[in-house]
Every structure is written in C-alpha cells, then in structure tokens.
Design a protein around this motif. Structure first.
Motif, PDB file in Angstrom:
ATOM      1  N   ALA A  14      49.761  25.530   3.389  1.00 14.21           N
ATOM      2  CA  ALA A  14      48.376  25.229   3.768  1.00 14.21           C
ATOM      3  C   ALA A  14      47.762  26.496   4.358  1.00 14.21           C
ATOM      4  CB  ALA A  14      48.342  24.085   4.770  1.00 14.21           C
ATOM      5  N   PRO A  15      47.341  27.429   3.501  1.00 16.00           N
ATOM      6  CA  PRO A  15      46.860  28.720   4.009  1.00 16.00           C
ATOM      7  C   PRO A  15      45.669  28.614   4.947  1.00 16.00           C
ATOM      8  CG  PRO A  15      46.456  28.516   1.651  1.00 16.00           C
ATOM      9  CD  PRO A  15      47.286  27.354   2.054  1.00 16.00           C
ATOM     10  N   ASP A  16      44.740  27.722   4.656  1.00  8.49           N
ATOM     11  CA  ASP A  16      43.572  27.578   5.531  1.00  8.49           C
ATOM     12  C   ASP A  16      43.976  27.059   6.909  1.00  8.49           C
ATOM     13  OD1 ASP A  16      41.898  28.492   3.516  1.00  8.49           O
ATOM     14  OD2 ASP A  16      41.359  26.475   2.846  1.00  8.49           O
ATOM     15  N   ASP A  17      44.920  26.130   6.939  1.00  5.68           N
ATOM     16  CA  ASP A  17      45.407  25.603   8.213  1.00  5.68           C
ATOM     17  C   ASP A  17      46.135  26.682   9.003  1.00  5.68           C
ATOM     18  OD1 ASP A  17      44.374  23.127   7.533  1.00  5.68           O
ATOM     19  OD2 ASP A  17      46.296  22.324   6.871  1.00  5.68           O
ATOM     20  N   PHE A  18      46.920  27.509   8.310  1.00  2.89           N
ATOM     21  CA  PHE A  18      47.600  28.602   9.007  1.00  2.89           C
ATOM     22  C   PHE A  18      46.585  29.582   9.578  1.00  2.89           C
ATOM     23  CE2 PHE A  18      49.117  32.992   8.993  1.00  2.89           C
ATOM     24  CZ  PHE A  18      50.023  32.900  10.028  1.00  2.89           C
ATOM     25  N   TYR A  19      45.573  29.941   8.781  1.00  5.43           N
ATOM     26  CA  TYR A  19      44.559  30.883   9.255  1.00  5.43           C
ATOM     27  C   TYR A  19      43.845  30.324  10.484  1.00  5.43           C
ATOM     28  CZ  TYR A  19      40.740  34.229   9.221  1.00  5.43           C
ATOM     29  OH  TYR A  19      39.838  35.187   9.586  1.00  5.43           O
ATOM     30  N   GLU A  20      43.522  29.043  10.458  1.00  5.56           N
ATOM     31  CA  GLU A  20      42.886  28.404  11.609  1.00  5.56           C
ATOM     32  C   GLU A  20      43.805  28.445  12.836  1.00  5.56           C
ATOM     33  OE1 GLU A  20      41.107  24.072  12.972  1.00  5.56           O
ATOM     34  OE2 GLU A  20      41.353  24.499  10.846  1.00  5.56           O
ATOM     35  N   ALA A  21      45.096  28.169  12.631  1.00  3.47           N
ATOM     36  CA  ALA A  21      46.053  28.210  13.737  1.00  3.47           C
ATOM     37  C   ALA A  21      46.177  29.630  14.288  1.00  3.47           C
ATOM     38  CB  ALA A  21      47.415  27.699  13.279  1.00  3.47           C
ATOM     39  N   LEU A  22      46.140  30.618  13.409  1.00  5.02           N
ATOM     40  CA  LEU A  22      46.207  32.018  13.844  1.00  5.02           C
ATOM     41  C   LEU A  22      44.981  32.388  14.677  1.00  5.02           C
ATOM     42  CD1 LEU A  22      47.716  34.729  13.708  1.00  5.02           C
ATOM     43  CD2 LEU A  22      46.488  35.183  11.565  1.00  5.02           C
ATOM     44  N   LEU A  23      43.819  31.984  14.203  1.00  4.36           N
ATOM     45  CA  LEU A  23      42.596  32.249  14.979  1.00  4.36           C
ATOM     46  C   LEU A  23      42.638  31.532  16.326  1.00  4.36           C
ATOM     47  CD1 LEU A  23      39.779  32.050  12.278  1.00  4.36           C
ATOM     48  CD2 LEU A  23      40.821  34.093  13.280  1.00  4.36           C
ATOM     49  N   ASP A  24      43.094  30.294  16.330  1.00  5.53           N
ATOM     50  CA  ASP A  24      43.202  29.529  17.576  1.00  5.53           C
ATOM     51  C   ASP A  24      44.154  30.213  18.559  1.00  5.53           C
ATOM     52  OD1 ASP A  24      41.447  27.623  16.627  1.00  5.53           O
ATOM     53  OD2 ASP A  24      43.014  26.141  16.163  1.00  5.53           O
ATOM     54  N   ALA A  25      45.238  30.786  18.040  1.00  2.00           N
ATOM     55  CA  ALA A  25      46.222  31.445  18.900  1.00  2.00           C
ATOM     56  C   ALA A  25      45.631  32.676  19.584  1.00  2.00           C
ATOM     57  CB  ALA A  25      47.457  31.840  18.085  1.00  2.00           C
ATOM     58  N   HIS A  26      44.588  33.245  19.004  1.00  2.00           N
ATOM     59  CA  HIS A  26      43.945  34.434  19.576  1.00  2.00           C
ATOM     60  C   HIS A  26      42.808  34.091  20.535  1.00  2.00           C
ATOM     61  CE1 HIS A  26      45.781  37.843  17.382  1.00  2.00           C
ATOM     62  NE2 HIS A  26      46.061  36.905  16.491  1.00  2.00           N
ATOM     63  N   GLN A  27      42.412  32.822  20.569  1.00  2.00           N
ATOM     64  CA  GLN A  27      41.299  32.416  21.433  1.00  2.00           C
ATOM     65  C   GLN A  27      41.581  32.772  22.887  1.00  2.00           C
ATOM     66  OE1 GLN A  27      38.249  31.253  20.995  1.00  2.00           O
ATOM     67  NE2 GLN A  27      38.447  31.172  18.768  1.00  2.00           N
ATOM     68  N   GLY A  28      40.603  33.397  23.530  1.00  2.00           N
ATOM     69  CA  GLY A  28      40.703  33.707  24.948  1.00  2.00           C
ATOM     70  C   GLY A  28      41.512  34.961  25.263  1.00  2.00           C
ATOM     71  N   LEU A  29      42.054  35.626  24.240  1.00  3.56           N
ATOM     72  CA  LEU A  29      42.837  36.839  24.480  1.00  3.56           C
ATOM     73  C   LEU A  29      41.920  38.058  24.448  1.00  3.56           C
ATOM     74  CD1 LEU A  29      45.958  36.253  22.181  1.00  3.56           C
ATOM     75  CD2 LEU A  29      45.705  35.709  24.613  1.00  3.56           C
ATOM     76  N   SER A  30      42.228  39.011  25.299  1.00  3.20           N
ATOM     77  CA  SER A  30      41.525  40.289  25.230  1.00  3.20           C
ATOM     78  C   SER A  30      42.008  41.025  23.981  1.00  3.20           C
ATOM     79  CB  SER A  30      41.838  41.129  26.469  1.00  3.20           C
ATOM     80  OG  SER A  30      43.208  41.529  26.442  1.00  3.20           O
ATOM     81  N   THR A  31      41.353  42.116  23.626  1.00  2.00           N
ATOM     82  CA  THR A  31      41.790  42.910  22.471  1.00  2.00           C
ATOM     83  C   THR A  31      43.227  43.373  22.655  1.00  2.00           C
ATOM     84  OG1 THR A  31      39.526  43.640  22.028  1.00  2.00           O
ATOM     85  CG2 THR A  31      41.301  44.973  21.099  1.00  2.00           C
ATOM     86  N   GLU A  32      43.557  43.852  23.841  1.00  2.00           N
ATOM     87  CA  GLU A  32      44.921  44.309  24.121  1.00  2.00           C
ATOM     88  C   GLU A  32      45.932  43.164  23.993  1.00  2.00           C
ATOM     89  OE1 GLU A  32      47.019  45.608  28.133  1.00  2.00           O
ATOM     90  OE2 GLU A  32      45.654  47.179  27.389  1.00  2.00           O
ATOM     91  N   GLU A  33      45.584  42.007  24.548  1.00  2.00           N
ATOM     92  CA  GLU A  33      46.469  40.844  24.458  1.00  2.00           C
ATOM     93  C   GLU A  33      46.624  40.376  23.005  1.00  2.00           C
ATOM     94  OE1 GLU A  33      45.569  38.714  28.772  1.00  2.00           O
ATOM     95  OE2 GLU A  33      44.196  38.389  27.090  1.00  2.00           O
ATOM     96  N   SER A  34      45.533  40.458  22.247  1.00  4.15           N
ATOM     97  CA  SER A  34      45.560  40.076  20.843  1.00  4.15           C
ATOM     98  C   SER A  34      46.484  40.994  20.043  1.00  4.15           C
ATOM     99  CB  SER A  34      44.136  40.110  20.275  1.00  4.15           C
ATOM    100  OG  SER A  34      44.114  39.703  18.936  1.00  4.15           O
ATOM    101  N   HIS A  35      46.400  42.292  20.303  1.00  8.23           N
ATOM    102  CA  HIS A  35      47.293  43.245  19.634  1.00  8.23           C
ATOM    103  C   HIS A  35      48.755  42.981  20.012  1.00  8.23           C
ATOM    104  CE1 HIS A  35      44.122  45.497  17.795  1.00  8.23           C
ATOM    105  NE2 HIS A  35      43.635  45.949  18.932  1.00  8.23           N
ATOM    106  N   ALA A  36      48.994  42.692  21.268  1.00 10.21           N
ATOM    107  CA  ALA A  36      50.359  42.406  21.722  1.00 10.21           C
ATOM    108  C   ALA A  36      50.872  41.116  21.074  1.00 10.21           C
ATOM    109  CB  ALA A  36      50.410  42.298  23.248  1.00 10.21           C
ATOM    110  N   PHE A  37      50.008  40.117  20.977  1.00 13.70           N
ATOM    111  CA  PHE A  37      50.384  38.870  20.302  1.00 13.70           C
ATOM    112  C   PHE A  37      50.765  39.147  18.853  1.00 13.70           C
ATOM    113  CE2 PHE A  37      49.228  35.451  17.447  1.00 13.70           C
ATOM    114  CZ  PHE A  37      49.943  34.388  17.960  1.00 13.70           C
ATOM    115  N   ASN A  38      49.930  39.924  18.147  1.00 10.91           N
ATOM    116  CA  ASN A  38      50.230  40.251  16.751  1.00 10.91           C
ATOM    117  C   ASN A  38      51.574  40.971  16.622  1.00 10.91           C
ATOM    118  OD1 ASN A  38      47.974  39.080  15.580  1.00 10.91           O
ATOM    119  ND2 ASN A  38      46.755  40.944  15.724  1.00 10.91           N
TER     120      ASN A  38
END
Length: 64
Positions: A14-38
């Motif tokens: 379910a690629p669209d569901d995965f993409y949505e989950a990935l975007l949700d996982a980044h919600q509220g993160l700063s750019t630095e936190e987002s890079h660290a998460f990735n």
C-alpha cells in the motif's frame, strides 16, 4: 546464501498508506530531527535487509 536481488519495480502493498505514515512520522519534527529520523529509519531498514550486496545496489540506485 542471501538473496542479492534488489527489487526496483513497485513492490509495496500500500504505497500511498506508507507515504502517509512516513509523512505522519515527521509531523512536529524540526529539520534536524527529521534528518535524524530518516537516518535511523535507513539503518533499521538496512538491518532488516541485511545483505551488503543488496544495500550497495540500493545506494547506487538511489544515487542514479
């Protein structure tokens, strides 16, 4: 011997569901936190794949 085949054709259940989950996982993160998460996500998925041959192929494919 591990499978050294890298799948480059669409393969997600379910690629669209995965993409949505990935975007949700980044919600509220700063750019630095987002890079660290990735970076952590890449390491978790690399560990799951396990094969250095496949991982090198993935690095080459992502860079191309």
């Amino acid at each position: 011997m591990p499978n050294d085949h890298l799948i480059l054709t669409p393969h997600l259940d379910a690629p669209d569901d995965f993409y949505e989950a990935l975007l949700d996982a980044h919600q509220g993160l700063s750019t630095e936190e987002s890079h660290a998460f990735n970076a952590r996500l890449v390491l978790v998925l690399a560990n799951h794949i396990g094969s250095l041959v496949v991982l090198r192929k993935a690095l080459e494919a992502a860079r191309a």
